[in-house]
Design an enzyme around this catalytic site. Sequence first.
Site, PDB file in Angstrom:
ATOM      1  N   GLY A  59       0.853  -1.276   0.020  1.00  0.00           N
ATOM      2  CA  GLY A  59      -0.119   0.135  -0.089  1.00  0.00           C
ATOM      3  C   GLY A  59       1.145   1.430  -0.133  1.00  0.00           C
ATOM      4  O   GLY A  59       1.747   1.223   0.779  1.00  0.00           O
ATOM      5  N   ALA A  60       0.567   2.171  -0.981  1.00  0.00           N
ATOM      6  CA  ALA A  60       1.483   3.363  -1.079  1.00  0.00           C
ATOM      7  C   ALA A  60       2.159   4.055   0.100  1.00  0.00           C
ATOM      8  O   ALA A  60       3.235   4.266   0.518  1.00  0.00           O
ATOM      9  CB  ALA A  60       0.833   4.155  -2.184  1.00  0.00           C
ATOM     10  N   ASP A 256      -1.550   4.937  -6.359  1.00  0.00           N
ATOM     11  CA  ASP A 256       0.030   4.680  -6.006  1.00  0.00           C
ATOM     12  C   ASP A 256       0.914   5.734  -6.809  1.00  0.00           C
ATOM     13  O   ASP A 256       2.020   6.136  -6.185  1.00  0.00           O
ATOM     14  CB  ASP A 256       0.465   3.347  -6.886  1.00  0.00           C
ATOM     15  CG  ASP A 256      -0.102   2.235  -5.946  1.00  0.00           C
ATOM     16  OD1 ASP A 256      -1.203   1.814  -6.155  1.00  0.00           O
ATOM     17  OD2 ASP A 256       0.684   1.875  -4.950  1.00  0.00           O
TER      18      ASP A 256
HETATM   19  O1  MRU Z   1       0.736  -3.992  -4.652  1.00  0.00           O
HETATM   20  P1  MRU Z   1      -0.084  -3.115  -3.645  1.00  0.00           P
HETATM   21  O2  MRU Z   1      -0.946  -3.997  -2.582  1.00  0.00           O
HETATM   22  O3  MRU Z   1       1.197  -2.447  -2.799  1.00  0.00           O
HETATM   23  O4  MRU Z   1      -0.936  -2.082  -4.141  1.00  0.00           O
HETATM   24  C1  MRU Z   1      -1.938  -1.234  -3.676  1.00  0.00           C
HETATM   25  C2  MRU Z   1      -2.728  -0.588  -4.024  1.00  0.00           C
HETATM   26  O5  MRU Z   1      -2.804  -0.380  -5.389  1.00  0.00           O
HETATM   27  C3  MRU Z   1      -3.457   0.562  -3.549  1.00  0.00           C
HETATM   28  O6  MRU Z   1      -4.831   0.686  -4.013  1.00  0.00           O
HETATM   29  C4  MRU Z   1      -2.688   1.805  -3.429  1.00  0.00           C
HETATM   30  O7  MRU Z   1      -1.414   1.434  -2.629  1.00  0.00           O
HETATM   31  C5  MRU Z   1      -3.366   2.863  -2.622  1.00  0.00           C
HETATM   32  S1  MRU Z   1      -3.324   2.472  -0.882  1.00  0.00           S
HETATM   33  C6  MRU Z   1      -3.925   3.661   0.023  1.00  0.00           C
END
Ligand code: MRU
Length: 380
Positions: A59-60, A256
Amino acid sequence: MDPAPPTPPSADPAPRTLRVDGDVVRTVDQARLPFEHVELVLADAAGCARAITTMQVRGAPLIGAVAGFGLAFALRAADDDAALDAAVARLASTRPTAVNLRWALERIRAVVRPLPPGSRAVAARAEAIAIAEEDIAINRAIGVHGAAMLRGAAVRRAADGRPVGPGAPLQVLTHCNAGRLAAVAHGTALAPLYTLHAAGVPLHVWVDETRPRNQGASLTAWELADAGVPCTVIADNAGGQLMREGRVDAAIVGCDRVARNGDVANKIGTYLKALAARDAGVPFWVACPTPTIDAAMPDGAAIPIEARDPRELTHASGRAGDGRVVEVRLVPDGVAAFNPAFDVTPARLVDALVTEHGVVSADAAGVARALRAAGRALAD
Ligand code: MRU
Protein backbone atom coordinates in the site's frame (compact mmCIF):
# COMPACT_ATOMS: atom_id res chain seq x y z
CA MET A 1 24.41 3.91 20.23
CA ASP A 2 22.11 6.25 22.18
CA PRO A 3 18.66 4.88 23.03
CA ALA A 4 15.90 6.15 20.73
CA PRO A 5 14.15 9.27 22.04
CA PRO A 6 10.55 8.72 23.15
CA THR A 7 7.90 8.72 20.46
CA PRO A 8 5.51 11.70 20.72
CA PRO A 9 1.98 10.52 21.51
CA SER A 10 -0.60 10.83 18.76
CA ALA A 11 -3.97 12.34 19.57
CA ASP A 12 -5.72 10.15 16.99
CA PRO A 13 -7.25 7.02 18.57
CA ALA A 14 -7.75 5.17 15.24
CA PRO A 15 -6.26 1.66 15.04
CA ARG A 16 -2.70 1.84 13.75
CA THR A 17 -1.09 -0.44 11.20
CA LEU A 18 2.37 0.80 12.16
CA ARG A 19 3.68 1.67 15.61
CA VAL A 20 7.04 3.04 16.65
CA ASP A 21 8.27 1.23 19.74
CA GLY A 22 11.65 2.51 20.90
CA ASP A 23 14.26 1.22 18.50
CA VAL A 24 11.87 -0.89 16.43
CA VAL A 25 8.74 -0.49 14.35
CA ARG A 26 5.83 -2.89 14.76
CA THR A 27 3.32 -3.74 12.07
CA VAL A 28 1.31 -6.73 10.84
CA ASP A 29 2.64 -9.25 8.33
CA GLN A 30 0.15 -8.73 5.49
CA ALA A 31 1.46 -11.70 3.52
CA ARG A 32 -0.12 -13.91 6.18
CA LEU A 33 -3.51 -12.25 6.43
CA PRO A 34 -6.38 -13.06 6.55
CA PHE A 35 -5.77 -16.46 8.12
CA GLU A 36 -2.92 -15.57 10.48
CA HIS A 37 -2.51 -12.29 12.36
CA VAL A 38 1.21 -12.15 13.00
CA GLU A 39 3.16 -9.15 14.20
CA LEU A 40 6.12 -8.08 12.09
CA VAL A 41 8.93 -6.33 13.95
CA LEU A 42 11.21 -4.18 11.80
CA ALA A 43 14.54 -3.35 13.37
CA ASP A 44 16.95 -2.69 10.50
CA ALA A 45 17.09 -1.38 6.94
CA ALA A 46 17.41 -4.82 5.38
CA GLY A 47 14.27 -5.98 7.19
CA CYS A 48 12.34 -2.94 5.98
CA ALA A 49 13.52 -3.47 2.38
CA ARG A 50 12.62 -7.16 2.52
CA ALA A 51 9.18 -6.46 4.02
CA ILE A 52 8.38 -4.03 1.17
CA THR A 53 9.68 -6.34 -1.58
CA THR A 54 7.80 -9.36 -0.28
CA MET A 55 4.68 -7.28 0.39
CA GLN A 56 4.60 -8.11 4.06
CA VAL A 57 3.94 -4.38 4.11
CA ARG A 58 2.21 -2.87 1.07
CA GLY A 59 0.00 0.00 0.00
CA ALA A 60 1.51 3.28 -1.13
CA PRO A 61 1.38 5.29 2.12
CA LEU A 62 2.56 2.39 4.28
CA ILE A 63 5.55 1.53 2.12
CA GLY A 64 6.54 5.21 2.18
CA ALA A 65 6.41 5.23 5.97
CA VAL A 66 8.31 1.94 6.32
CA ALA A 67 10.97 3.07 3.84
CA GLY A 68 11.45 6.18 5.97
CA PHE A 69 12.13 4.09 9.06
CA GLY A 70 14.38 1.83 6.97
CA LEU A 71 16.49 4.85 6.08
CA ALA A 72 16.69 5.92 9.72
CA PHE A 73 17.79 2.39 10.66
CA ALA A 74 20.43 2.39 7.92
CA LEU A 75 21.90 5.66 9.20
CA ARG A 76 22.37 4.18 12.66
CA ALA A 77 25.01 1.89 11.14
CA ALA A 78 26.74 4.50 8.94
CA ASP A 79 25.67 8.05 8.14
CA ASP A 80 28.24 9.65 5.87
CA ASP A 81 27.07 10.96 2.48
CA ALA A 82 27.94 7.75 0.66
CA ALA A 83 26.06 5.63 3.18
CA LEU A 84 23.06 7.95 2.98
CA ASP A 85 22.91 7.79 -0.81
CA ALA A 86 23.42 4.01 -0.85
CA ALA A 87 20.62 3.47 1.66
CA VAL A 88 18.24 5.72 -0.28
CA ALA A 89 19.06 3.86 -3.52
CA ARG A 90 18.64 0.44 -1.90
CA LEU A 91 15.27 1.27 -0.32
CA ALA A 92 14.02 3.09 -3.43
CA SER A 93 14.65 -0.03 -5.51
CA THR A 94 12.22 -2.19 -3.51
CA ARG A 95 9.08 -1.29 -5.47
CA PRO A 96 8.82 1.03 -8.48
CA THR A 97 5.26 2.29 -8.90
CA ALA A 98 4.10 3.92 -5.66
CA VAL A 99 5.77 7.33 -5.52
CA ASN A 100 5.30 7.66 -1.75
CA LEU A 101 8.36 5.48 -1.33
CA ARG A 102 10.69 7.89 -3.15
CA TRP A 103 8.87 10.91 -1.75
CA ALA A 104 9.53 9.79 1.83
CA LEU A 105 13.16 8.90 1.14
CA GLU A 106 13.89 12.20 -0.62
CA ARG A 107 12.18 14.16 2.12
CA ILE A 108 14.35 12.53 4.77
CA ARG A 109 17.51 12.86 2.66
CA ALA A 110 16.83 16.60 2.26
CA VAL A 111 16.48 16.97 6.03
CA VAL A 112 19.58 15.03 7.04
CA ARG A 113 22.01 15.94 4.23
CA PRO A 114 22.91 19.38 5.70
CA LEU A 115 23.51 17.84 9.14
CA PRO A 116 26.94 16.66 10.26
CA PRO A 117 27.50 12.90 10.31
CA GLY A 118 26.82 11.62 13.80
CA SER A 119 23.48 13.40 14.13
CA ARG A 120 21.71 12.12 11.06
CA ALA A 121 20.12 8.90 12.35
CA VAL A 122 18.23 10.68 15.13
CA ALA A 123 17.03 13.39 12.71
CA ALA A 124 15.98 10.75 10.17
CA ARG A 125 13.98 8.90 12.79
CA ALA A 126 12.23 12.11 13.83
CA GLU A 127 11.35 12.84 10.19
CA ALA A 128 10.10 9.28 9.66
CA ILE A 129 7.85 9.71 12.69
CA ALA A 130 6.61 13.04 11.29
CA ILE A 131 5.78 11.35 7.96
CA ALA A 132 3.86 8.61 9.76
CA GLU A 133 1.93 11.10 11.90
CA GLU A 134 1.15 13.23 8.85
CA ASP A 135 -0.17 10.15 7.06
CA ILE A 136 -2.70 9.67 9.84
CA ALA A 137 -3.85 13.30 9.64
CA ILE A 138 -4.00 13.21 5.82
CA ASN A 139 -6.15 10.10 5.79
CA ARG A 140 -8.45 11.40 8.50
CA ALA A 141 -9.05 14.50 6.36
CA ILE A 142 -9.64 12.38 3.24
CA GLY A 143 -12.20 10.49 5.31
CA VAL A 144 -14.11 13.69 6.00
CA HIS A 145 -14.01 15.01 2.42
CA GLY A 146 -14.83 11.63 0.89
CA ALA A 147 -17.71 11.10 3.30
CA ALA A 148 -19.23 14.37 2.09
CA MET A 149 -18.97 13.08 -1.50
CA LEU A 150 -20.69 9.85 -0.52
CA ARG A 151 -23.46 11.74 1.28
CA GLY A 152 -23.99 13.56 -2.02
CA ALA A 153 -24.34 10.19 -3.77
CA ALA A 154 -26.96 9.22 -1.17
CA VAL A 155 -28.88 12.43 -1.86
CA ARG A 156 -28.78 11.79 -5.62
CA ARG A 157 -30.06 8.29 -5.08
CA ALA A 158 -32.90 9.57 -2.93
CA ALA A 159 -33.81 12.00 -5.72
CA ASP A 160 -34.20 8.91 -7.95
CA GLY A 161 -36.75 7.58 -5.47
CA ARG A 162 -34.40 5.11 -3.73
CA PRO A 163 -33.51 6.69 -0.39
CA VAL A 164 -30.63 5.29 1.68
CA GLY A 165 -31.83 3.90 4.99
CA PRO A 166 -32.11 0.78 7.09
CA GLY A 167 -32.28 -2.20 4.71
CA ALA A 168 -31.26 0.02 1.76
CA PRO A 169 -27.61 0.88 2.37
CA LEU A 170 -25.45 3.13 0.24
CA GLN A 171 -23.63 0.80 -2.18
CA VAL A 172 -19.93 1.52 -2.72
CA LEU A 173 -17.45 -0.43 -4.83
CA THR A 174 -13.71 -0.51 -4.14
CA HIS A 175 -10.70 -2.20 -5.69
CA CYS A 176 -7.58 -3.65 -4.06
CA ASN A 177 -6.87 -2.54 -0.50
CA ALA A 178 -6.66 1.17 0.17
CA GLY A 179 -7.71 0.75 3.76
CA ARG A 180 -5.98 1.08 7.07
CA LEU A 181 -3.70 -1.84 6.20
CA ALA A 182 -2.30 0.20 3.31
CA ALA A 183 -1.54 3.23 5.47
CA VAL A 184 -0.43 4.12 8.98
CA ALA A 185 -4.09 4.47 10.00
CA HIS A 186 -7.58 5.07 8.51
CA GLY A 187 -6.60 4.17 4.93
CA THR A 188 -7.35 6.39 1.96
CA ALA A 189 -10.27 5.04 -0.11
CA LEU A 190 -11.75 3.28 2.92
CA ALA A 191 -11.38 6.29 5.24
CA PRO A 192 -14.63 7.91 3.98
CA LEU A 193 -16.41 4.61 4.49
CA TYR A 194 -15.19 4.37 8.08
CA THR A 195 -16.26 7.98 8.64
CA LEU A 196 -19.78 7.30 7.32
CA HIS A 197 -20.06 4.02 9.20
CA ALA A 198 -19.10 5.77 12.44
CA ALA A 199 -21.80 8.37 11.72
CA GLY A 200 -24.39 5.59 11.44
CA VAL A 201 -25.03 5.85 7.68
CA PRO A 202 -26.15 2.42 6.35
CA LEU A 203 -23.41 1.25 4.02
CA HIS A 204 -22.47 -1.82 2.02
CA VAL A 205 -19.18 -2.30 0.20
CA TRP A 206 -18.65 -4.40 -2.93
CA VAL A 207 -15.06 -5.61 -2.58
CA ASP A 208 -13.26 -6.57 -5.80
CA GLU A 209 -11.22 -9.71 -5.08
CA THR A 210 -8.23 -8.07 -6.89
CA ARG A 211 -6.43 -10.87 -8.62
CA PRO A 212 -3.75 -12.00 -8.65
CA ARG A 213 -2.74 -11.29 -5.04
CA ASN A 214 -6.32 -10.88 -3.83
CA GLN A 215 -5.76 -7.81 -1.69
CA GLY A 216 -9.51 -7.18 -1.84
CA ALA A 217 -10.61 -10.67 -0.81
CA SER A 218 -7.81 -11.11 1.75
CA LEU A 219 -7.20 -7.65 3.18
CA THR A 220 -10.09 -5.27 2.44
CA ALA A 221 -12.68 -7.87 3.38
CA TRP A 222 -10.68 -8.66 6.54
CA GLU A 223 -10.42 -5.08 7.74
CA LEU A 224 -13.99 -4.09 6.82
CA ALA A 225 -15.32 -7.15 8.66
CA ASP A 226 -13.06 -6.30 11.59
CA ALA A 227 -14.56 -2.80 11.67
CA GLY A 228 -18.12 -4.11 11.34
CA VAL A 229 -18.71 -2.57 7.90
CA PRO A 230 -21.00 -4.84 5.80
CA CYS A 231 -19.22 -6.01 2.66
CA THR A 232 -19.41 -8.63 -0.08
CA VAL A 233 -16.46 -9.93 -2.10
CA ILE A 234 -17.05 -10.06 -5.85
CA ALA A 235 -14.99 -11.45 -8.70
CA ASP A 236 -12.99 -8.75 -10.42
CA ASN A 237 -15.10 -9.18 -13.53
CA ALA A 238 -18.44 -8.70 -11.73
CA GLY A 239 -18.26 -4.97 -11.02
CA GLY A 240 -19.28 -3.86 -14.51
CA GLN A 241 -22.49 -5.87 -14.43
CA LEU A 242 -23.36 -4.63 -10.92
CA MET A 243 -22.89 -1.05 -12.09
CA ARG A 244 -25.12 -1.62 -15.12
CA GLU A 245 -27.81 -3.05 -12.84
CA GLY A 246 -27.77 0.14 -10.72
CA ARG A 247 -26.36 -1.69 -7.71
CA VAL A 248 -23.38 0.64 -7.18
CA ASP A 249 -23.87 4.26 -6.06
CA ALA A 250 -20.19 5.20 -6.24
CA ALA A 251 -16.78 3.65 -6.77
CA ILE A 252 -13.78 4.82 -4.76
CA VAL A 253 -10.23 3.54 -5.06
CA GLY A 254 -6.76 4.49 -3.84
CA CYS A 255 -3.74 5.39 -5.93
CA ASP A 256 -0.03 4.68 -6.15
CA ARG A 257 1.00 7.65 -8.28
CA VAL A 258 -0.93 10.56 -9.76
CA ALA A 259 0.59 12.51 -12.63
CA ARG A 260 0.35 16.28 -13.09
CA ASN A 261 -2.50 15.89 -15.61
CA GLY A 262 -4.54 13.73 -13.20
CA ASP A 263 -3.76 10.30 -14.69
CA VAL A 264 -3.88 7.71 -11.90
CA ALA A 265 -1.72 4.61 -11.44
CA ASN A 266 -3.35 2.07 -9.13
CA LYS A 267 -3.73 -1.67 -8.77
CA ILE A 268 -4.20 -3.60 -12.00
CA GLY A 269 -7.89 -3.67 -12.90
CA THR A 270 -8.64 -0.13 -11.77
CA TYR A 271 -8.78 1.10 -15.38
CA LEU A 272 -11.43 -1.44 -16.34
CA LYS A 273 -13.54 -0.40 -13.34
CA ALA A 274 -13.25 3.24 -14.33
CA LEU A 275 -14.34 2.42 -17.89
CA ALA A 276 -17.34 0.48 -16.63
CA ALA A 277 -18.24 3.21 -14.16
CA ARG A 278 -18.19 5.88 -16.87
CA ASP A 279 -20.35 3.75 -19.16
CA ALA A 280 -22.85 3.07 -16.38
CA GLY A 281 -22.93 6.65 -15.06
CA VAL A 282 -21.44 5.67 -11.69
CA PRO A 283 -19.17 8.30 -10.11
CA PHE A 284 -15.56 7.11 -9.95
CA TRP A 285 -13.43 8.79 -7.29
CA VAL A 286 -9.79 8.42 -6.35
CA ALA A 287 -8.68 9.00 -2.76
CA CYS A 288 -5.43 10.86 -3.28
CA PRO A 289 -3.08 11.92 -0.48
CA THR A 290 -0.88 14.68 -1.90
CA PRO A 291 2.34 12.70 -1.21
CA THR A 292 1.03 10.32 -3.91
CA ILE A 293 1.15 13.10 -6.51
CA ASP A 294 4.30 12.98 -8.60
CA ALA A 295 4.81 16.63 -9.49
CA ALA A 296 7.59 15.71 -11.89
CA MET A 297 5.44 13.30 -13.94
CA PRO A 298 3.57 15.15 -16.72
CA ASP A 299 1.14 12.29 -17.46
CA GLY A 300 0.64 8.61 -16.84
CA ALA A 301 2.57 7.33 -19.85
CA ALA A 302 5.95 7.25 -18.10
CA ILE A 303 4.78 5.89 -14.74
CA PRO A 304 6.77 2.70 -14.14
CA ILE A 305 4.49 -0.32 -13.96
CA GLU A 306 5.79 -3.04 -11.68
CA ALA A 307 5.84 -6.52 -13.24
CA ARG A 308 5.74 -9.03 -10.42
CA ASP A 309 6.57 -12.72 -10.22
CA PRO A 310 4.28 -14.71 -12.59
CA ARG A 311 3.95 -17.20 -9.76
CA GLU A 312 1.46 -14.78 -8.14
CA LEU A 313 -0.75 -15.56 -11.13
CA THR A 314 -0.02 -19.22 -11.69
CA HIS A 315 -0.47 -20.14 -8.03
CA ALA A 316 -2.87 -19.22 -5.24
CA SER A 317 -2.77 -19.83 -1.54
CA GLY A 318 -5.63 -20.32 0.85
CA ARG A 319 -6.81 -22.26 3.85
CA ALA A 320 -7.47 -25.94 3.27
CA GLY A 321 -10.27 -27.87 4.96
CA ASP A 322 -7.87 -29.09 7.64
CA GLY A 323 -6.95 -25.50 8.58
CA ARG A 324 -3.51 -25.45 6.95
CA VAL A 325 -2.65 -22.58 4.63
CA VAL A 326 -1.60 -24.21 1.36
CA GLU A 327 -0.54 -23.10 -2.08
CA VAL A 328 -2.00 -24.64 -5.22
CA ARG A 329 -1.18 -24.32 -8.90
CA LEU A 330 -3.92 -22.89 -11.16
CA VAL A 331 -2.29 -22.78 -14.60
CA PRO A 332 -1.15 -25.78 -16.68
CA ASP A 333 2.54 -26.61 -16.34
CA GLY A 334 4.68 -24.92 -18.94
CA VAL A 335 2.21 -22.13 -19.79
CA ALA A 336 3.64 -18.60 -19.59
CA ALA A 337 2.12 -15.93 -17.37
CA PHE A 338 2.63 -12.15 -17.29
CA ASN A 339 1.83 -10.19 -14.15
CA PRO A 340 1.72 -6.37 -14.42
CA ALA A 341 0.73 -5.18 -10.95
CA PHE A 342 -0.62 -1.72 -11.78
CA ASP A 343 -2.43 0.13 -14.55
CA VAL A 344 -2.99 3.76 -15.46
CA THR A 345 -6.50 5.19 -15.52
CA PRO A 346 -6.68 8.26 -17.76
CA ALA A 347 -7.74 11.40 -15.93
CA ARG A 348 -10.82 11.76 -18.17
CA LEU A 349 -12.33 8.65 -16.50
CA VAL A 350 -11.80 9.98 -12.95
CA ASP A 351 -14.64 12.13 -11.65
CA ALA A 352 -12.71 13.59 -8.72
CA LEU A 353 -9.55 13.34 -6.66
CA VAL A 354 -10.30 13.36 -2.94
CA THR A 355 -7.25 14.89 -1.27
CA GLU A 356 -6.62 15.88 2.34
CA HIS A 357 -7.14 19.51 1.30
CA GLY A 358 -10.48 18.88 -0.34
CA VAL A 359 -11.94 17.51 -3.55
CA VAL A 360 -10.30 18.60 -6.81
CA SER A 361 -10.85 17.81 -10.47
CA ALA A 362 -8.65 15.13 -12.03
CA ASP A 363 -6.85 17.47 -14.39
CA ALA A 364 -3.85 19.77 -14.45
CA ALA A 365 -5.72 22.58 -12.67
CA GLY A 366 -7.02 20.30 -9.93
CA VAL A 367 -3.66 18.66 -9.31
CA ALA A 368 -1.94 22.07 -9.23
CA ARG A 369 -4.52 23.25 -6.71
CA ALA A 370 -3.89 20.24 -4.47
CA LEU A 371 -0.12 20.70 -4.67
CA ARG A 372 -0.42 24.40 -3.85
CA ALA A 373 -2.62 23.60 -0.85
CA ALA A 374 0.05 21.14 0.31
CA GLY A 375 2.72 23.82 -0.08
CA ARG A 376 4.49 21.91 -2.84
CA ALA A 377 5.92 23.23 -6.07
CA LEU A 378 4.60 21.97 -9.40
CA ALA A 379 7.72 20.00 -10.33
CA ASP A 380 9.78 18.96 -7.34
O1 MRU B 1 0.56 -3.90 -4.68
P1 MRU B 1 -0.06 -3.21 -3.52
O2 MRU B 1 -0.91 -4.09 -2.67
O3 MRU B 1 0.94 -2.40 -2.71
O4 MRU B 1 -1.04 -2.15 -4.21
C1 MRU B 1 -1.81 -1.31 -3.44
C2 MRU B 1 -2.72 -0.46 -4.22
O5 MRU B 1 -2.75 -0.48 -5.43
C3 MRU B 1 -3.53 0.53 -3.45
O6 MRU B 1 -4.75 0.76 -4.07
C4 MRU B 1 -2.75 1.83 -3.38
O7 MRU B 1 -1.46 1.61 -2.89
C5 MRU B 1 -3.41 2.84 -2.55
S1 MRU B 1 -3.20 2.45 -0.85
C6 MRU B 1 -3.89 3.59 0.14
